[in-house]
Scaffold this motif. Sequence first.
Motif, mmCIF file in Angstrom:
data_model
loop_
_atom_site.group_PDB
_atom_site.id
_atom_site.type_symbol
_atom_site.label_atom_id
_atom_site.label_comp_id
_atom_site.label_asym_id
_atom_site.label_seq_id
_atom_site.Cartn_x
_atom_site.Cartn_y
_atom_site.Cartn_z
ATOM 1 N N PRO A 82 -27.214 62.680 15.646
ATOM 2 C CA PRO A 82 -28.402 62.328 15.199
ATOM 3 C C PRO A 82 -28.411 61.727 13.311
ATOM 4 O O PRO A 82 -29.415 61.127 13.570
ATOM 5 C CB PRO A 82 -29.240 63.605 15.086
ATOM 6 N N GLY A 83 -27.551 62.079 13.043
ATOM 7 C CA GLY A 83 -27.379 61.650 11.490
ATOM 8 C C GLY A 83 -26.274 62.149 10.708
ATOM 9 O O GLY A 83 -25.843 63.033 11.393
ATOM 10 N N ASP A 84 -26.378 62.098 9.578
ATOM 11 C CA ASP A 84 -25.325 62.471 8.538
ATOM 12 C C ASP A 84 -25.335 64.014 8.294
ATOM 13 O O ASP A 84 -24.641 64.473 7.936
ATOM 14 C CB ASP A 84 -25.364 61.796 7.336
ATOM 15 N N ASP A 85 -26.584 64.751 8.680
ATOM 16 C CA ASP A 85 -26.791 65.968 8.355
ATOM 17 C C ASP A 85 -26.171 66.977 9.841
ATOM 18 O O ASP A 85 -26.305 67.991 9.744
ATOM 19 C CB ASP A 85 -28.136 66.238 8.225
ATOM 20 N N TRP A 86 -25.728 66.175 10.726
ATOM 21 C CA TRP A 86 -25.366 66.858 11.863
ATOM 22 C C TRP A 86 -23.912 66.765 12.177
ATOM 23 O O TRP A 86 -23.239 65.629 11.781
ATOM 24 C CB TRP A 86 -26.152 66.479 13.135
ATOM 25 N N GLY A 87 -23.146 67.692 13.117
ATOM 26 C CA GLY A 87 -21.760 67.417 13.491
ATOM 27 C C GLY A 87 -20.996 68.530 12.776
ATOM 28 O O GLY A 87 -19.716 68.437 12.928
ATOM 29 N N PHE A 88 -21.545 69.581 12.516
ATOM 30 C CA PHE A 88 -20.856 70.520 11.905
ATOM 31 C C PHE A 88 -20.635 71.838 12.684
ATOM 32 O O PHE A 88 -20.993 72.854 12.652
ATOM 33 C CB PHE A 88 -21.452 71.164 10.495
ATOM 34 N N ASP A 89 -19.741 71.353 13.732
ATOM 35 C CA ASP A 89 -19.437 72.080 14.879
ATOM 36 C C ASP A 89 -18.186 72.778 14.794
ATOM 37 O O ASP A 89 -17.174 72.244 13.975
ATOM 38 C CB ASP A 89 -19.635 71.118 16.004
ATOM 39 N N ASP A 90 -17.930 73.768 15.467
ATOM 40 C CA ASP A 90 -16.578 74.643 15.358
ATOM 41 C C ASP A 90 -15.532 73.685 15.367
ATOM 42 O O ASP A 90 -14.462 73.770 14.657
ATOM 43 C CB ASP A 90 -16.582 75.717 16.286
ATOM 44 N N PRO A 91 -15.301 72.909 16.584
ATOM 45 C CA PRO A 91 -14.123 71.976 16.431
ATOM 46 C C PRO A 91 -13.914 71.215 15.279
ATOM 47 O O PRO A 91 -12.590 71.155 14.801
ATOM 48 C CB PRO A 91 -14.050 71.121 17.748
ATOM 49 N N LEU A 92 -15.100 70.541 14.679
ATOM 50 C CA LEU A 92 -14.799 69.704 13.520
ATOM 51 C C LEU A 92 -14.464 70.409 12.260
ATOM 52 O O LEU A 92 -13.772 69.973 11.509
ATOM 53 C CB LEU A 92 -16.006 68.731 13.651
ATOM 54 N N LEU A 93 -15.236 71.620 12.273
ATOM 55 C CA LEU A 93 -15.064 72.350 11.087
ATOM 56 C C LEU A 93 -13.379 73.045 10.849
ATOM 57 O O LEU A 93 -12.897 72.902 9.966
ATOM 58 C CB LEU A 93 -15.684 73.564 10.953
ATOM 59 N N ALA A 94 -12.911 73.200 12.271
ATOM 60 C CA ALA A 94 -11.699 73.720 12.329
ATOM 61 C C ALA A 94 -10.566 72.530 11.872
ATOM 62 O O ALA A 94 -9.592 72.732 11.238
ATOM 63 C CB ALA A 94 -11.450 74.268 13.758
ATOM 64 N N ALA A 95 -11.069 71.361 12.432
ATOM 65 C CA ALA A 95 -10.064 70.171 12.031
ATOM 66 C C ALA A 95 -10.002 69.940 10.503
ATOM 67 O O ALA A 95 -9.070 69.572 9.892
ATOM 68 C CB ALA A 95 -10.717 69.048 12.713
ATOM 69 N N ALA A 96 -11.242 69.926 9.990
ATOM 70 C CA ALA A 96 -11.414 69.765 8.513
ATOM 71 C C ALA A 96 -10.436 70.793 7.864
ATOM 72 O O ALA A 96 -9.820 70.702 6.830
ATOM 73 C CB ALA A 96 -12.759 69.986 8.055
ATOM 74 N N THR A 97 -10.616 72.313 8.484
ATOM 75 C CA THR A 97 -10.082 73.290 7.583
ATOM 76 C C THR A 97 -8.387 72.984 7.660
ATOM 77 O O THR A 97 -7.821 73.219 6.697
ATOM 78 C CB THR A 97 -10.315 74.917 8.400
ATOM 79 N N GLU A 98 -8.003 72.614 8.862
ATOM 80 C CA GLU A 98 -6.360 72.264 8.907
ATOM 81 C C GLU A 98 -6.110 71.229 7.966
ATOM 82 O O GLU A 98 -4.857 71.160 7.537
ATOM 83 C CB GLU A 98 -6.285 71.557 10.186
ATOM 84 N N GLU A 99 -7.280 70.474 7.396
ATOM 85 C CA GLU A 99 -6.829 69.417 6.337
ATOM 86 C C GLU A 99 -7.131 69.865 5.114
ATOM 87 O O GLU A 99 -7.453 69.138 4.202
ATOM 88 C CB GLU A 99 -7.547 68.045 6.747
ATOM 89 N N ARG A 100 -7.562 71.219 4.871
ATOM 90 C CA ARG A 100 -7.606 71.795 3.828
ATOM 91 C C ARG A 100 -8.817 71.387 3.001
ATOM 92 O O ARG A 100 -8.988 71.504 1.730
ATOM 93 C CB ARG A 100 -6.413 71.728 2.858
ATOM 94 N N PHE A 101 -10.010 71.237 3.683
ATOM 95 C CA PHE A 101 -11.229 71.263 3.235
ATOM 96 C C PHE A 101 -12.344 71.800 4.088
ATOM 97 O O PHE A 101 -12.193 71.821 5.112
ATOM 98 C CB PHE A 101 -11.603 69.954 2.628
ATOM 99 N N ASP A 102 -13.290 72.322 3.369
ATOM 100 C CA ASP A 102 -14.580 72.773 4.207
ATOM 101 C C ASP A 102 -15.765 71.632 4.016
ATOM 102 O O ASP A 102 -16.322 71.579 3.033
ATOM 103 C CB ASP A 102 -15.389 73.921 3.385
#
Length: 271
Positions: A82-102
């Motif tokens: 829906p926009g830039d405020d969305w997409g903070f879902d578990d798989p994407l958050l986990a992928a970001a964590t693997e790249e060392r950021f939240d």
Amino acid sequence: MAIDEAHARGLAVVPSVAVFPSPPLYATDPSWITRDRDGTPNSSYALAFSDPDARAAKLPLLLDLVCNYDVDGVFLDYTRYPGDDWGFDDPLLAAATEERFDARTVATDSAEFARFRELRADSVTTFVSELHDAALACNADLRIGGFGGPDPEGDAAYYGRDYPAWARAGAVDDIYLAIYYESINDMRTIVADNRAAVGDDVALLGSLTVYDGVLSSDDELLRATREQAVGGVDGLWVYQQDWLESLDRSGEHTSELQSPCNLVCRLLLEK
């Protein structure tokens, strides 16, 4: 049946589907709906494209249309977040964590958040590719159309809708380019830029926007047609057909607009 009638008249039938709204999936598993930074699920029940299980649950809902009805194509509308405020879902958050950021805490103008946007767009592209393969397995002649524009980079960053990537992956046959409120004088450049972005292997379909009086005369429609033709479109679509004509109380046509077909034919005759 409407499809049979359309085919009898020589018309292709390409239904439009709004992809991301998924209330039935929320009822099955709320985690399949995208969330904001605080973890709040989207009120329109927008799909969490990054979740493989959510994608697997969504596909049959779309395949029912393309596999069980004699349609010639499908137009994938709202195939995005829906926009830039969305997409903070578990798989994407986990992928970001693997790249060392939240992704929930980094600044939106940071390199980390730019990477999060890429991951989000990749998940939507994955869904379109999966749909393409599944749809053609049951309807080999189906044309799949994606929606985008007028700014491909902005679409990918803000919505996760990287439609040039869909084209490069061979996941779509047509790109329906939305040139809604842009100036006629800018249309040639917008089309040319999008043609360069999507390549020559897909049909690029520009839009004539009669909605809300944006293009309100034959002259404006002809100019818009001409500018987009020079820019490199392969065809045109109308947004929205019901605005082409207005009727007064006596039933007489009061609009000066003619059908898009007549307008395009007139343009060709002028050449």
